[in-house]
Design a protein around this motif. Structure first.
Motif, PDB file in Angstrom:
ATOM      1  N   MET A 117       0.291  -9.798  11.276  1.00 50.07           N
ATOM      2  CA  MET A 117       1.054  -8.865  10.208  1.00 50.07           C
ATOM      3  C   MET A 117       2.361  -9.466   9.707  1.00 50.07           C
ATOM      4  N   GLN A 118       2.324  -9.698   8.441  1.00 51.50           N
ATOM      5  CA  GLN A 118       3.630 -10.242   8.047  1.00 51.50           C
ATOM      6  C   GLN A 118       4.692  -9.197   7.395  1.00 51.50           C
ATOM      7  N   ASN A 119       5.870  -9.389   7.409  1.00 53.70           N
ATOM      8  CA  ASN A 119       6.984  -8.492   7.103  1.00 53.70           C
ATOM      9  C   ASN A 119       7.435  -8.623   5.684  1.00 53.70           C
ATOM     10  N   GLU A 120       6.763  -9.264   4.962  1.00 57.50           N
ATOM     11  CA  GLU A 120       7.231  -9.423   3.411  1.00 57.50           C
ATOM     12  C   GLU A 120       6.521  -8.553   2.549  1.00 57.50           C
ATOM     13  N   ILE A 121       7.101  -8.527   1.310  1.00 65.02           N
ATOM     14  CA  ILE A 121       6.597  -7.302   0.424  1.00 65.02           C
ATOM     15  C   ILE A 121       6.310  -8.026  -0.861  1.00 65.02           C
ATOM     16  N   ASP A 122       5.006  -7.668  -1.506  1.00 61.96           N
ATOM     17  CA  ASP A 122       4.913  -8.083  -2.668  1.00 61.96           C
ATOM     18  C   ASP A 122       5.026  -7.334  -3.819  1.00 61.96           C
ATOM     19  N   ASN A 123       4.598  -7.627  -5.138  1.00 64.63           N
ATOM     20  CA  ASN A 123       4.703  -6.956  -6.099  1.00 64.63           C
ATOM     21  C   ASN A 123       3.937  -5.432  -6.191  1.00 64.63           C
ATOM     22  N   VAL A 124       2.880  -5.484  -5.649  1.00 61.95           N
ATOM     23  CA  VAL A 124       2.175  -4.331  -5.312  1.00 61.95           C
ATOM     24  C   VAL A 124       3.142  -3.415  -4.613  1.00 61.95           C
ATOM     25  N   ASP A 125       3.368  -3.673  -3.341  1.00 62.85           N
ATOM     26  CA  ASP A 125       4.393  -2.858  -2.526  1.00 62.85           C
ATOM     27  C   ASP A 125       5.451  -2.422  -3.325  1.00 62.85           C
ATOM     28  N   LEU A 126       6.052  -3.337  -3.949  1.00 62.76           N
ATOM     29  CA  LEU A 126       7.396  -2.816  -5.056  1.00 62.76           C
ATOM     30  C   LEU A 126       6.951  -1.828  -5.852  1.00 62.76           C
ATOM     31  N   GLY A 127       5.615  -2.004  -6.515  1.00 63.29           N
ATOM     32  CA  GLY A 127       5.207  -0.943  -7.407  1.00 63.29           C
ATOM     33  C   GLY A 127       5.110   0.341  -6.812  1.00 63.29           C
ATOM     34  N   ILE A 128       4.415   0.324  -5.534  1.00 64.19           N
ATOM     35  CA  ILE A 128       4.269   1.778  -4.942  1.00 64.19           C
ATOM     36  C   ILE A 128       5.514   2.133  -4.733  1.00 64.19           C
ATOM     37  N   LEU A 129       6.531   1.647  -4.032  1.00 60.42           N
ATOM     38  CA  LEU A 129       7.870   2.063  -3.632  1.00 60.42           C
ATOM     39  C   LEU A 129       8.711   2.702  -4.789  1.00 60.42           C
ATOM     40  N   ARG A 130       8.634   1.702  -5.969  1.00 60.67           N
ATOM     41  CA  ARG A 130       8.980   2.129  -7.145  1.00 60.67           C
ATOM     42  C   ARG A 130       8.637   3.583  -7.894  1.00 60.67           C
ATOM     43  N   LEU A 131       7.488   3.619  -7.817  1.00 61.07           N
ATOM     44  CA  LEU A 131       6.681   4.996  -8.179  1.00 61.07           C
ATOM     45  C   LEU A 131       6.915   6.044  -7.198  1.00 61.07           C
ATOM     46  N   LEU A 132       6.759   5.719  -5.823  1.00 58.41           N
ATOM     47  CA  LEU A 132       6.905   6.916  -4.988  1.00 58.41           C
ATOM     48  C   LEU A 132       8.282   7.538  -4.943  1.00 58.41           C
ATOM     49  N   GLN A 133       9.353   6.656  -5.236  1.00 59.56           N
ATOM     50  CA  GLN A 133      10.736   7.116  -5.009  1.00 59.56           C
ATOM     51  C   GLN A 133      11.163   8.108  -6.138  1.00 59.56           C
ATOM     52  N   LYS A 134      10.288   8.047  -7.104  1.00 61.22           N
ATOM     53  CA  LYS A 134      10.490   9.000  -8.347  1.00 61.22           C
ATOM     54  C   LYS A 134       9.734   9.975  -8.337  1.00 61.22           C
ATOM     55  N   ASP A 135       8.518   9.822  -7.689  1.00 66.49           N
ATOM     56  CA  ASP A 135       7.387  10.952  -7.495  1.00 66.49           C
ATOM     57  C   ASP A 135       6.348  10.697  -6.401  1.00 66.49           C
ATOM     58  N   ALA A 136       6.594  11.245  -5.427  1.00 63.35           N
ATOM     59  CA  ALA A 136       5.761  10.995  -4.248  1.00 63.35           C
ATOM     60  C   ALA A 136       4.539  11.982  -4.041  1.00 63.35           C
ATOM     61  N   SER A 137       4.311  12.842  -5.264  1.00 59.80           N
ATOM     62  CA  SER A 137       3.189  13.723  -5.353  1.00 59.80           C
ATOM     63  C   SER A 137       2.091  12.704  -6.146  1.00 59.80           C
ATOM     64  N   LEU A 138       2.414  11.609  -6.431  1.00 59.21           N
ATOM     65  CA  LEU A 138       1.360  10.942  -7.164  1.00 59.21           C
ATOM     66  C   LEU A 138       0.159  10.626  -6.077  1.00 59.21           C
ATOM     67  N   THR A 139      -1.175  10.645  -6.459  1.00 57.36           N
ATOM     68  CA  THR A 139      -2.298  10.570  -5.385  1.00 57.36           C
ATOM     69  C   THR A 139      -2.396   8.924  -5.459  1.00 57.36           C
ATOM     70  N   ASN A 140      -2.972   8.247  -4.467  1.00 56.14           N
ATOM     71  CA  ASN A 140      -3.672   7.189  -4.258  1.00 56.14           C
ATOM     72  C   ASN A 140      -4.322   6.626  -5.526  1.00 56.14           C
ATOM     73  N   LYS A 141      -5.159   7.743  -5.924  1.00 57.15           N
ATOM     74  CA  LYS A 141      -5.870   7.122  -7.064  1.00 57.15           C
ATOM     75  C   LYS A 141      -5.105   7.148  -8.447  1.00 57.15           C
ATOM     76  N   GLU A 142      -4.065   7.822  -8.513  1.00 58.16           N
ATOM     77  CA  GLU A 142      -3.178   7.514  -9.730  1.00 58.16           C
ATOM     78  C   GLU A 142      -2.454   6.451  -9.365  1.00 58.16           C
ATOM     79  N   LEU A 143      -1.992   5.998  -8.360  1.00 57.35           N
ATOM     80  CA  LEU A 143      -1.270   4.609  -8.046  1.00 57.35           C
ATOM     81  C   LEU A 143      -2.132   3.592  -8.042  1.00 57.35           C
ATOM     82  N   SER A 144      -3.444   3.621  -7.668  1.00 58.95           N
ATOM     83  CA  SER A 144      -4.553   2.480  -7.846  1.00 58.95           C
ATOM     84  C   SER A 144      -4.648   2.400  -9.229  1.00 58.95           C
TER      85      SER A 144
END
Lengths: 154, 154
Positions: free
Chosen positions: A1-28
């Motif tokens: 398990m690596q401890n680096e973060i990629d663009n997908v992770d960044l995108g998730i963090l960016r979106l969930l910081q603004k609205d954590a009620s987004l579903t996995n489906k919407e994020l996907s």
DNA sequence: ACTGAAAGATAGTAGGC
DNA sequence: GCCTACTATCTTTCAGT
């Protein structure tokens, strides 16, 4: 398990910081990954501590916290004992939302939330000012909040 | 539709402020109400604006925001135009997490999040200090965070 | 206003590429 | 590491009290 973060992770963090009620489906959909991938990424981001918690942000005026004070506190001395004691006691007060040890002319900044000036005064006289080793307290009050963010731009 | 809040609502707000990933089922158990009741209450609390948003709180050190500065800003004058212009421009900077107009010796307090002292310096010289009508900026840096809460005790 | 139950959507898991 | 497909769980709606 690596401890680096990629663009997908960044995108998730960016979106969930603004609205954590987004579903996995919407994020996907927004990030062009499968739901299972999003799910696994979020699990990892929580496990690795990137996401500390999911919280509801309330309108403080609706729950009767109309007054926010920033109080700069200077202590008599800076021994380990004095600092620890002050921190331990001041963080127990429910009015104290934030206690930050700072560089500069003062030792701490406190963010204090109360109903109004009267209840602030009560807090100040009967709680804060009773603590040992305080030299000076300088308080400022919030007039307006042009910007107030919990989301870091990443 | 009444705009009063009862103990069930308070319980929901209290719990969701701490952990908004709680399910309606878990809330219904903790508060001794049916799932449908919890669901309806939360819907109303959002509609009426008690709950402004649900957000993920990140560990800022994990995303390279190691330095937090509080900067007190004094402006040259306090005309509507000067205040508005300052607010409008300073809130655009992504480093500025918070901009609060204050009572007292300074006009604004800014909470500024940067990677390190070098990037703070860069922000200060090339962004903040370029704004018009600033008389003084006094900055303090966070050494430690004995307490940092988003949840109001209610 | 609250409830239980049905219907629909989502989260979480597992096996294969 | 990513995907599809499956199952468990949850959200959301609604008729009944």
């Amino acid at each position: 398990m690596q401890n680096e973060i990629d663009n997908v992770d960044l995108g998730i963090l960016r979106l969930l910081q603004k609205d954590a009620s987004l579903t996995n489906k919407e994020l996907s959909f927004k990030l062009n990954k499968s739901i299972a991938t999003i799910h696994e990424r979020i699990r990892r981001l929580k496990e690795q501590g990137y996401i500390k918690k999911i919280v509801a942000i309330l309108d403080r005026k609706k729950i009767d916290r109309n007054l926010i004070s920033f109080s700069q506190v200077l202590l008599n001395d800076h021994t380990q004992k004095t600092l620890n004691e002050f921190e331990e006691q001041v963080t127990k007060f429910p009015e104290v939302m934030e206690c930050l040890q700072m560089t500069g002319a003062y030792d701490f900044i406190l963010r204090i939330a109360t109903k109004d000036m009267e209840s602030y005064h009560d807090f100040y006289r009967n709680k804060l000012a009773t603590l040992a080793n305080i030299t000076t307290v300088q308080s400022f009050f919030v007039l307006s909040e042009p910007k107030s963010e919990t989301a870091y731009p990443i």
